[in-house]
Design an enzyme around this catalytic site. Structure first.
Site, PDB file in Angstrom:
ATOM      1  N   HIS A  60     -30.410  41.066 -35.173  1.00 56.33           N
ATOM      2  CA  HIS A  60     -29.899  40.748 -36.516  1.00 56.33           C
ATOM      3  C   HIS A  60     -30.739  41.391 -37.614  1.00 56.33           C
ATOM      4  O   HIS A  60     -30.788  40.883 -38.729  1.00 56.33           O
ATOM      5  CB  HIS A  60     -29.900  39.244 -36.745  1.00 56.33           C
ATOM      6  CG  HIS A  60     -29.097  38.426 -35.786  1.00 56.33           C
ATOM      7  ND1 HIS A  60     -29.461  38.243 -34.473  1.00 56.33           N
ATOM      8  CD2 HIS A  60     -27.955  37.728 -35.954  1.00 56.33           C
ATOM      9  CE1 HIS A  60     -28.575  37.444 -33.885  1.00 56.33           C
ATOM     10  NE2 HIS A  60     -27.652  37.138 -34.751  1.00 56.33           N
ATOM     11  N   HIS A 104     -18.219  31.173 -35.613  1.00 55.65           N
ATOM     12  CA  HIS A 104     -19.000  30.864 -36.819  1.00 55.65           C
ATOM     13  C   HIS A 104     -18.907  31.976 -37.842  1.00 55.65           C
ATOM     14  O   HIS A 104     -18.732  33.134 -37.500  1.00 55.65           O
ATOM     15  CB  HIS A 104     -20.459  30.504 -36.517  1.00 55.65           C
ATOM     16  CG  HIS A 104     -21.351  31.558 -35.895  1.00 55.65           C
ATOM     17  ND1 HIS A 104     -21.080  32.193 -34.702  1.00 55.65           N
ATOM     18  CD2 HIS A 104     -22.553  32.056 -36.303  1.00 55.65           C
ATOM     19  CE1 HIS A 104     -22.091  33.014 -34.398  1.00 55.65           C
ATOM     20  NE2 HIS A 104     -22.978  32.967 -35.356  1.00 55.65           N
ATOM     21  N   HIS A 164     -27.175  31.037 -30.131  1.00 58.97           N
ATOM     22  CA  HIS A 164     -28.586  31.370 -30.396  1.00 58.97           C
ATOM     23  C   HIS A 164     -29.006  31.039 -31.833  1.00 58.97           C
ATOM     24  O   HIS A 164     -29.823  31.753 -32.419  1.00 58.97           O
ATOM     25  CB  HIS A 164     -28.837  32.852 -30.076  1.00 58.97           C
ATOM     26  CG  HIS A 164     -28.016  33.812 -30.905  1.00 58.97           C
ATOM     27  ND1 HIS A 164     -27.457  34.959 -30.383  1.00 58.97           N
ATOM     28  CD2 HIS A 164     -27.673  33.813 -32.217  1.00 58.97           C
ATOM     29  CE1 HIS A 164     -26.817  35.617 -31.334  1.00 58.97           C
ATOM     30  NE2 HIS A 164     -26.928  34.940 -32.460  1.00 58.97           N
TER      31      HIS A 164
HETATM   32  C1  DHB Z   1     -26.650  30.947 -37.409  1.00 56.67           C
HETATM   33  C2  DHB Z   1     -25.959  31.448 -36.300  1.00 56.67           C
HETATM   34  C3  DHB Z   1     -26.290  32.698 -35.766  1.00 56.67           C
HETATM   35  O1  DHB Z   1     -25.643  33.267 -34.704  1.00 56.67           O
HETATM   36  C4  DHB Z   1     -27.328  33.445 -36.317  1.00 56.67           C
HETATM   37  O2  DHB Z   1     -27.652  34.608 -35.726  1.00 56.67           O
HETATM   38  C5  DHB Z   1     -28.009  32.971 -37.431  1.00 56.67           C
HETATM   39  C6  DHB Z   1     -27.667  31.728 -37.988  1.00 56.67           C
HETATM   40  C7  DHB Z   1     -26.329  29.605 -37.977  1.00 56.67           C
HETATM   41  O3  DHB Z   1     -25.314  28.990 -37.633  1.00 56.67           O
HETATM   42  O4  DHB Z   1     -27.147  29.095 -38.775  1.00 56.67           O
HETATM   43 FE    FE Z   2     -26.264  35.401 -34.399  1.00 58.12          FE
END
Ligand code: DHB
Ligand code: FE
Length: 278
Positions: A59, A192, A12
């Site tokens: 978030h 990530h 997302h």
């Molecule tokens: C990114 C990934 C995420 O899951 C998020 O909530 C905000 C940013 C990113 O990779 O930029």
């Molecule tokens: Fe995220």
């Protein structure tokens, strides 16, 4: 009784919203990512879900660090998006399904899950972007029920607990007195890390093992503690618990109808899966 037709799990990343707004889907950077979605959209056009239960993490738009529920379920007539500061266009409001919301809340609390009930709830990029990826015209053809899992402020619920929550969501939907066809969505991940010394951390082999496990051995990832998962997938990679919960809602057996995986989108290893109950 209502029927669960399948689960779609997807990343997302906010930059997806910028790419859609600017029409960059065919650019070399974005094409491998967006190319994953047409098979899922064709499937949706075939199966025509009435409702989507969207398992995601907020978030900081609806919940902030001052009040952070572990599990929250929306029970609002409508859910709106708002500016989170990413510079992406806001999307049209989503129609709720309050009947399913209250059935879900009663079932989950009846099964000893401590749920925060939200009769007002804003939905952030983790909800809106996967919806826009599935229905790019943004004329939402489904009513929605948001299910939010905290992956932002420690302590986080364990992968095992999220799997159990997903199983309970599945039981609740299947016992809902309705002829609705229900889609389960799980958004986040895959590996990530957005901050700290390991910013940019990605673990392709873990992601692939995880994606493979969802059909063949769906509880595989529940062997890991949250701290293991942070080590293995990055601080934000723990969002994969949303995939686990969505998969669990399908019941013991499920098969993979479609999947794609691409590195990177922004800082994220992006993944997409469509799973169907066996
Ligand atoms: C990114 C990934 C995420 O899951 C998020 O909530 C905000 C940013 C990113 O990779 O930029
Ligand atoms: Fe995220």
């Amino acid at each position: 009784m209502a029927q669960i037709i399948g689960a779609v799990t997807t990343s997302h990343v906010p930059a997806i919203g910028g790419a859609m707004a600017k029409g960059l889907q065919a650019e070399p950077y974005w094409k491998p990512f967006f190319d994953g979605f047409p098979p899922v959209r064709r499937w949706l056009a075939e199966v025509k879900p009435d409702v989507a239960v969207v398992i995601y993490n907020d978030h900081g738009l609806n919940f902030f660090l001052d009040k952070m529920p572990t599990f929250a379920v929306g029970a609002a007539p409508e859910y709106r998006n708002a500016d989170e500061g990413w510079g992406i266009p806001q999307v049209a409001p989503f129609r709720g399904d309050q009947d399913l919301s209250w059935h879900l809340i009663e079932s989950l609390i009846g099964e000893d899950f401590d749920i925060t009930t939200c009769q007002e709830m804003m939905v952030d990029h983790a909800f809106t972007l996967p919806m826009a990826l599935l229905w790019p015209d943004q004329r939402w053809p489904v009513r929605v029920v948001p299910v939010c899992i905290n992956t932002v402020q420690f302590p986080l619920p364990s992968a095992r607990r999220c799997y159990r929550l997903g199983e309970a969501v599945g039981r609740a939907v299947r016992s809902w007195q309705s002829d609705a066809r229900v889609l389960i969505m799980g958004t986040g991940g895959l590996s990530h890390q957005l901050d700290g010394q390991r910013a940019g951390f990605i673990n392709k082999s873990f992601d692939e093992q995880f994606m493979n496990s969802l059909a063949s051995d769906p509880e595989w990832a529940t062997q890991y503690s949250i701290h293991d998962l942070v080590r293995l997938t990055g601080t934000q990679g723990v969002e994969l618990v949303m995939w686990l919960a969505a998969r669990a809602a399908l019941g013991a057996r499920a098969s993979t109808r479609h999947s794609s995986y691409h590195i990177p989108i922004s800082n994220t290893a992006s993944g997409l899966m469509l799973l169907e109950p066996a």
